[in-house]
Design an enzyme around this catalytic site. Sequence first.
Site, PDB file in Angstrom:
ATOM      1  N   MET A 296       0.846  -1.186   0.000  1.00  0.00           N
ATOM      2  CA  MET A 296       0.000   0.000   0.000  1.00  0.00           C
ATOM      3  C   MET A 296       0.885   1.241   0.000  1.00  0.00           C
ATOM      4  O   MET A 296       2.100   1.162   0.185  1.00  0.00           O
ATOM      5  CB  MET A 296      -0.934   0.013   1.209  1.00  0.00           C
ATOM      6  CG  MET A 296      -0.211   0.091   2.546  1.00  0.00           C
ATOM      7  SD  MET A 296      -1.341   0.271   3.951  1.00  0.00           S
ATOM      8  CE  MET A 296      -1.953   1.945   3.705  1.00  0.00           C
ATOM      9  N   CYS A 297       0.257   2.401  -0.179  1.00  0.00           N
ATOM     10  CA  CYS A 297       0.987   3.677  -0.140  1.00  0.00           C
ATOM     11  C   CYS A 297      -0.041   4.765   0.154  1.00  0.00           C
ATOM     12  O   CYS A 297      -0.900   4.578   1.016  1.00  0.00           O
ATOM     13  CB  CYS A 297       1.722   3.915  -1.455  1.00  0.00           C
ATOM     14  SG  CYS A 297       0.653   3.882  -2.906  1.00  0.00           S
ATOM     15  N   GLY A 298       0.023   5.881  -0.557  1.00  0.00           N
ATOM     16  CA  GLY A 298      -0.961   6.937  -0.357  1.00  0.00           C
ATOM     17  C   GLY A 298      -2.217   6.721  -1.161  1.00  0.00           C
ATOM     18  O   GLY A 298      -3.331   6.788  -0.643  1.00  0.00           O
ATOM     19  N   TRP A 327      -3.727   4.476   1.804  1.00  0.00           N
ATOM     20  CA  TRP A 327      -3.944   5.273   3.006  1.00  0.00           C
ATOM     21  C   TRP A 327      -5.031   6.337   2.833  1.00  0.00           C
ATOM     22  O   TRP A 327      -5.727   6.684   3.799  1.00  0.00           O
ATOM     23  CB  TRP A 327      -2.650   5.929   3.475  1.00  0.00           C
ATOM     24  CG  TRP A 327      -2.833   6.565   4.832  1.00  0.00           C
ATOM     25  CD1 TRP A 327      -3.001   7.888   5.116  1.00  0.00           C
ATOM     26  CD2 TRP A 327      -2.956   5.864   6.070  1.00  0.00           C
ATOM     27  NE1 TRP A 327      -3.200   8.062   6.460  1.00  0.00           N
ATOM     28  CE2 TRP A 327      -3.180   6.830   7.075  1.00  0.00           C
ATOM     29  CE3 TRP A 327      -2.884   4.513   6.427  1.00  0.00           C
ATOM     30  CZ2 TRP A 327      -3.336   6.492   8.410  1.00  0.00           C
ATOM     31  CZ3 TRP A 327      -3.037   4.185   7.764  1.00  0.00           C
ATOM     32  CH2 TRP A 327      -3.264   5.167   8.737  1.00  0.00           C
TER      33      TRP A 327
END
Length: 342
Positions: A296-298, A327
């Site tokens: 995952m990331c932003g 996120w």
Amino acid sequence: MFSLKYNRGFKFPKFSSSSGSMMNVNSNSILISKRSVSIVPPSQITGLLKDSGKNVIPIDCSWYMPNVPIVAFHEFMKRRLGDKAVFFDIDQIKDYSSKYPHMLPNGKEFAEKVSELGIKNDDDILLYDQQGIFSVCRAAWMFEIFGHDTNKIHILNTFPGYIQSFGNPNLVLKIHEAETFINDNLTTQPTTLPPSNYKVDKFDKNQVISYEELLELVQNGKIGKEFELIDARSTKRFTGEDPEPRPGLSSGHIPGAKSLPFTNLLTPTKSLLSSMSLKSEFKNIKIDDSKPIIVMCGTGVTACVIRTGLLAAGLGKNGIIVYDGSWTEWGQRAPTELIIKD
């Protein structure tokens, strides 16, 4: 050019989400499929583009963060890779019904957009990014998840590196005895190819996880025990020390997640590290490769850099799954006790 082969075989619990689950795999089933990904260094572009047995379409997948004052399409207008280059915009090829950025579209929408660009199912596609390795991995994942032959998906490592070494036609001819494929004739269209009839007949649902599915894993304490979760954002956004770039969104992380900023996988020139160096980065955060790995990331873009790095390191044998909402979705939807700051 080197080809990265891996087997994906992993177990998921059978989820029952009221909003509709992307995954619905019986808990006793194991999905095993063979995939290949090729990462092409600048020195081998000529061989690939001039291969008489391939119809290679260069695809500019550049995307910039909202706080960066650069328009990706404007860069494409000014400079491209070859005469057949097309511009693939992840902010346009998305799920328009979602309030979260560039979420995966459905197969019909993906096929329509790709057809408009003139890309065909049997084309070899050479994906690149004007920044180096950044959004290109997201586009490669999208093509793979919608069933494009993975033997025909190639990632350029990197376009800036190609420009530096092969951008000057006089030097290229003199030093490398080759031609340059940089096209700096101004264009106003994302493609010069005639429309195609791209088909999406399958969707690899085991490569993506929804908020509801991840929430269930977190609530059942399975992150860290049965699944690894890697967060590609910066360390201080992960710990909650720095704010998120999107106003009103809390920083922090998911319980059990491990922090690995995607920049750790890149050289100073924004190309992928060697496979040995990549493996070392994952070893440093104690990734257990016997477990499926969620990334995952932003907003689901640089998570795919982690995914590509895992493949290049020879990891992810039991599955690499992208949390598409990442996120931006989790920070808005998750209970406050599941937003950890430390």
